[in-house]
Design an enzyme around this catalytic site. Sequence first.
Site: not given
Length: 393
Positions: A37, A286
């Site tokens: 999955k 940043y």
Amino acid sequence: MQTRPCWVEICTRSLEDNYRLLASLAGPQVDLLAIVKANAYGHSLKLCAPAVVRAGAQWLGVTSVEEGIEARSVCPDARVLVIGSVFPGQAQDVVRHKLTPVVWDLRQFDELEAAASAADVRSIAVHLEIDTGMSRQGTDLESLAPLLARFHSESPLRLEGVMTHLFAADEADERVTDDQLDRMEAILSHIRAAGLHAGILNIGNTAALLAGQAHKISTLAARHKMKAMMRPGLALYGLVPEYDPAFSPAEPISLGHARSKLQPVLSWKSQVVSLRTVEPGAVVGYNGTFVATEPMRLALVAVGYADGLDRKLGNHFSLLVRGQRAPVVGRISMDQSVIDVTDIPDVAAGDDVVIVGHQGDETISAFDHAKTAGTIPWEIFTRIGERVPRVAT
């Protein structure tokens, strides 16, 4: 066409070896449902499902009907169990693609019966999920009777399996697990009293298998003339769950043995894009969360949080280049990261950078990522973005 240098390598041979090892640990009395999955835990369902089938898997476990259709397209002869819900409008695809749904709600029965009737299909095998204490999905003893009543001679639905999820199998004292198995024993007795028989008892994940609980589960199955099935997930991909010391002061010896034998399947890599030298006082990334205190050599790497690299790793983690750990400096950007290669000689543009995997004598694991990011390795794997190509090696 040359692609952006950020990719995942999948060693399908290691995956096959891991499946065979887990099958040997489970023993002949237990079948394995290979969990593929969530795109095989981020490893690529298209690559991994055929690999485990080559290794001997007859069952594949997926979350959704959509995943089931994809699994069927690459493994036409495998049994595919849809562990999550069959949502409204999906029952026709279950029938069309010969998927095996897990059910626990009358609505699911209604939709599957209607789809079978429309397709003139007379038999659909289903697995009934029991909630033995997790309060997530599944039915309990109080709600069981109306569901069992739907398995009658006029219905196309056939009770093939009964399943539950052992939600504390990684706790060494096993008290919670034993309580869940006692609840399942009572449920199985009610099912037999209703004149029904399921051939498969589907219980137990990686932690349960590696902790040696296969014998306990297979004994329960045998008492009800059923075949035990367990559902390894993380171990297929080469990792062993770590026991929480708050619940388990000492993990079972069997986990250490498995950890030494299982092979990592996934390596995540990028490359150095360019290099620069900065002077003291230069800010990196940043908001200037990193400021150079001395002359530094910095390498730009083509991987960022849009690829799945957790933003919290900025200034707190290292990647591998030329077999050495290079600290991540500054914040991780959407598409790029910067590493400090001041003390690593001869780093050049085009050098491979390892994000998960080994290089030289050094290794970075999904557990390393998880510990720094405050999460679990399952999330590290499944967070790797779709835009990062998976390549079989």
